[in-house]
Write an enzyme that holds these catalytic residues in place. Structure first.
Site, PDB file in Angstrom:
ATOM      1  N   GLY A 162     -27.816  12.003   5.380  1.00 32.00           N
ATOM      2  CA  GLY A 162     -27.748  13.087   4.176  1.00 32.00           C
ATOM      3  C   GLY A 162     -27.942  11.923   3.016  1.00 32.00           C
ATOM      4  O   GLY A 162     -28.701  12.151   1.520  1.00 32.00           O
ATOM      5  N   ASN A 201     -20.221  21.380  -1.314  1.00 33.38           N
ATOM      6  CA  ASN A 201     -19.722  20.464  -0.495  1.00 33.38           C
ATOM      7  C   ASN A 201     -18.267  20.939  -0.934  1.00 33.38           C
ATOM      8  O   ASN A 201     -17.165  20.706   0.037  1.00 33.38           O
ATOM      9  CB  ASN A 201     -19.150  19.312  -0.159  1.00 33.38           C
ATOM     10  CG  ASN A 201     -19.913  18.046  -1.602  1.00 33.38           C
ATOM     11  OD1 ASN A 201     -20.901  18.741  -2.080  1.00 33.38           O
ATOM     12  ND2 ASN A 201     -19.097  16.839  -1.829  1.00 33.38           N
ATOM     13  N   SER A 249     -27.854  16.594   7.074  1.00 37.51           N
ATOM     14  CA  SER A 249     -26.949  15.735   7.953  1.00 37.51           C
ATOM     15  C   SER A 249     -27.059  16.292   9.579  1.00 37.51           C
ATOM     16  O   SER A 249     -26.644  17.642   9.339  1.00 37.51           O
ATOM     17  CB  SER A 249     -26.755  15.425   7.251  1.00 37.51           C
ATOM     18  OG  SER A 249     -25.705  14.225   8.076  1.00 37.51           O
ATOM     19  N   GLY A 250     -27.594  15.572  10.733  1.00 30.87           N
ATOM     20  CA  GLY A 250     -26.501  15.944  11.705  1.00 30.87           C
ATOM     21  C   GLY A 250     -25.635  16.015  12.049  1.00 30.87           C
ATOM     22  O   GLY A 250     -24.992  17.107  12.427  1.00 30.87           O
ATOM     23  N   HIS A 251     -24.094  15.610  11.542  1.00 27.75           N
ATOM     24  CA  HIS A 251     -23.198  15.448  11.561  1.00 27.75           C
ATOM     25  C   HIS A 251     -22.482  17.312  11.218  1.00 27.75           C
ATOM     26  O   HIS A 251     -21.159  17.644  11.460  1.00 27.75           O
ATOM     27  CB  HIS A 251     -22.220  14.697  11.755  1.00 27.75           C
ATOM     28  CG  HIS A 251     -22.277  13.985  10.146  1.00 27.75           C
ATOM     29  ND1 HIS A 251     -20.772  13.657   9.258  1.00 27.75           N
ATOM     30  CD2 HIS A 251     -22.995  13.725   9.207  1.00 27.75           C
ATOM     31  CE1 HIS A 251     -20.582  13.592   8.936  1.00 27.75           C
ATOM     32  NE2 HIS A 251     -21.846  13.607   8.385  1.00 27.75           N
ATOM     33  N   THR A 253     -36.630   0.718  13.426  1.00 26.49           N
ATOM     34  CA  THR A 253     -36.901   2.020  14.343  1.00 26.49           C
ATOM     35  C   THR A 253     -35.812   2.914  14.590  1.00 26.49           C
ATOM     36  O   THR A 253     -35.328   3.330  14.601  1.00 26.49           O
ATOM     37  CB  THR A 253     -36.262   0.577  15.811  1.00 26.49           C
ATOM     38  OG1 THR A 253     -37.153  -0.203  15.266  1.00 26.49           O
ATOM     39  CG2 THR A 253     -36.414   1.190  16.886  1.00 26.49           C
ATOM     40  N   CYS A 296      -8.819   8.723  -4.207  1.00 27.83           N
ATOM     41  CA  CYS A 296      -7.694   8.105  -4.634  1.00 27.83           C
ATOM     42  C   CYS A 296      -8.295   6.960  -5.979  1.00 27.83           C
ATOM     43  O   CYS A 296      -9.346   6.376  -4.902  1.00 27.83           O
ATOM     44  CB  CYS A 296      -7.296   7.173  -3.654  1.00 27.83           C
ATOM     45  SG  CYS A 296      -5.937   6.903  -3.138  1.00 27.83           S
TER      46      CYS A 296
HETATM   47  N1  PLP Z   1     -24.628  16.100   0.046  1.00 25.95           N
HETATM   48  C1  PLP Z   1     -23.756  16.853   0.518  1.00 25.95           C
HETATM   49  C2  PLP Z   1     -23.272  18.117   0.107  1.00 25.95           C
HETATM   50  C3  PLP Z   1     -22.243  16.307   1.256  1.00 25.95           C
HETATM   51  O1  PLP Z   1     -21.692  17.413   1.970  1.00 25.95           O
HETATM   52  C4  PLP Z   1     -22.941  15.243   2.075  1.00 25.95           C
HETATM   53  C5  PLP Z   1     -21.393  14.944   2.718  1.00 25.95           C
HETATM   54  O2  PLP Z   1     -20.517  14.833   3.181  1.00 25.95           O
HETATM   55  C6  PLP Z   1     -23.664  14.234   1.985  1.00 25.95           C
HETATM   56  C7  PLP Z   1     -24.365  14.969   1.439  1.00 25.95           C
HETATM   57  C8  PLP Z   1     -24.043  12.605   2.457  1.00 25.95           C
HETATM   58  O3  PLP Z   1     -24.142  12.918   3.999  1.00 25.95           O
HETATM   59  P1  PLP Z   1     -24.000  12.191   4.985  1.00 25.95           P
HETATM   60  O4  PLP Z   1     -22.300  12.287   5.302  1.00 25.95           O
HETATM   61  O5  PLP Z   1     -24.704  13.413   6.267  1.00 25.95           O
HETATM   62  O6  PLP Z   1     -24.031  10.851   4.765  1.00 25.95           O
END
Ligand code: PLP
Length: 399
Positions: free
Chosen positions: A69, A150, A198-200, A236, A329
């Site tokens: 992301g 988020n 993002s994948g995770h 790559t 923090c």
């Molecule tokens: N954008 C948002 C809204 C996110 O919540 C996050 C990750 O917490 C990111 C971007 C960044 O993604 P990544 O962890 O895959 O770099």
């Protein structure tokens, strides 16, 4: 253990692990190599590109693989800014509650003469499309607005804002990292020109993501080197992670309706329970929010600052419950979340925020457990002075 921090990351799914294992064991080639082993790896990458395009209603050549992301967002913002800057358009609009990947990317452009306007949300966390309309200038070269936040899970009116950008011929980027799997993402109907995910966050691997770039949008590459990703993103390809992402996006999109129903039921159960706990305040709009997100604080009933989010997170962790705060923090002291401050929440109350984010793995029993643990922790905290706790967040800030 109860894992309720799915906005930070999700458990990788069995389907994804299997797909990645197969590739790691059998298809170790470099997709750029001229031989059969390389060709097989290339096929995996290109099949994934075609599949992912189909899952989100895009065309294959609009899908670009990135390292996650953060890279997708950096590329969308800086790459589009550099392209529009060439035509003298050096004004960018975003919201004040974007992820740091967006806000820091914007900061990095200022020394190059770019001007940034940040739109403030209302007290529920929603940005008014009229504010966007008012902020537009002749020289606006990009608008970036997250699909869902988020920290508080609030959903932005990206349809209306995208329509405004389209009428004014301004590229529109959406950070959909938190939205994927919980909100519909159909690029053939969304008025969005660039979209990051993002994948995770969707039970896929870490370190892989997508930047969707609508055909015809001008964008400069950020990474120089080889000719991968149609000469737009050198390096790559992460073949096994791409194979995993293919499966993760498939499952995220195909299971969305079932998932959101399950999450909405958990959210309701949790919010109903939270309302029974003294001093609870749920942050953000209650309707326009991700079903998997609840962000809450507990004020003191006698008026003073309530239970600190950090203390609660640490106490819950000891009881085997994983959740997070929005605070960061900084030099050993807790900084309140800039997202909550942007909603007009005072610093002492913002420091009380804790975020729970659920996935399909969570159950009704988990919610009961969390509510019980919260009630016990609050009772303990309120009977003993809430001494400032040690930072429990990592040094890298929020996620
Ligand atoms: N954008 C948002 C809204 C996110 O919540 C996050 C990750 O917490 C990111 C971007 C960044 O993604 P990544 O962890 O895959 O770099």
């Amino acid at each position: 253990m109860i894992y309720a921090d799915n906005a930070a990351t999700t458990r990788i799914s069995e389907n994804v692990i299997q797909a990645m294992n197969n590739v790691m064991i059998q298809e170790y080639g470099n997709p750029s190599s001229p031989h059969q082993i390389g060709a097989k790896a290339k096929k995996i990458v290109e099949n994934a590109r075609t599949n992912i395009a189909k899952y989100i209603g895009a065309t294959t050549n609009e899908i670009y693989f990135t390292s996650g992301g953060t890279e997708s967002v950096n590329w969308a913002i800086k790459g589009t800014a550099f392209a529009s800057g060439k035509t003298g358009k050096k004004h960018i609009i975003a919201t004040a509650i974007e992820h740091l990947a967006v806000l820091r990317s914007l900061d990095s452009l200022q020394p190059f003469g770019y001007e940034i306007t940040l739109l403030s949300p209302d007290e529920k966390g929603i940005v008014d499309p009229k504010e966007l309309e008012r902020a537009l200038r002749q020289e606006t070269g990009l608008v970036s607005m997250m699909y869902a936040n988020n920290e508080i899970g609030v959903i932005q009116p990206i349809q209306e804002c995208g329509d405004i950008c389209r009428r004014n011929k301004i590229p529109f980027h959406t950070d959909a990292v938190q939205a994927m799997g919980q909100l519909p993402i159909e690029m053939n109907s969304l008025p969005v020109d660039l979209l990051s995910f993002s994948g995770h966050k969707i039970h896929g691997p870490k370190g892989i993501g997508i930047l969707y770039i609508r055909n015809g949008i001008a964008i400069e590459p950020l990474l120089d080197g080889g000719t991968q990703e149609r000469r737009r993103r050198a390096g790559t390809e992460n073949v096994e992670a791409i194979a995993g992402l293919d499966v993760a996006v498939r499952d995220a999109v195909k299971g969305r309706v079932r998932r959101t129903k399950h999450l909405a039921a958990l959210q309701k159960q949790f919010m109903d329970g939270l309302r029974q706990l003294e001093g609870s305040h749920i942050h953000g709009d209650l309707h326009y929010r991700l079903p998997g997100n609840v962000n809450v604080r507990f004020d003191h009933t006698n008026g003073g600052a309530g239970a600190s989010g950090e203390s609660l997170v640490l106490m819950l962790d000891k009881k085997g419950i994983c959740c997070s705060t929005g605070s960061a923090c900084s030099s050993g002291a807790m900084e309140p979340s800039y997202v909550l401050l942007a909603l007009g929440i005072p610093t002492d109350q913002a420091l009380g925020a804790i975020r729970f984010s659920f996935s399909e793995d969570n159950t009704k029993e988990d919610i009961d457990e969390i509510l019980k643990a919260l009630a016990a922790s609050l009772k303990k905290l309120r009977n003993t002075p809430d001494t400032a706790s040690a930072c429990c967040c990592g040094p890298d800030g929020c996620c």
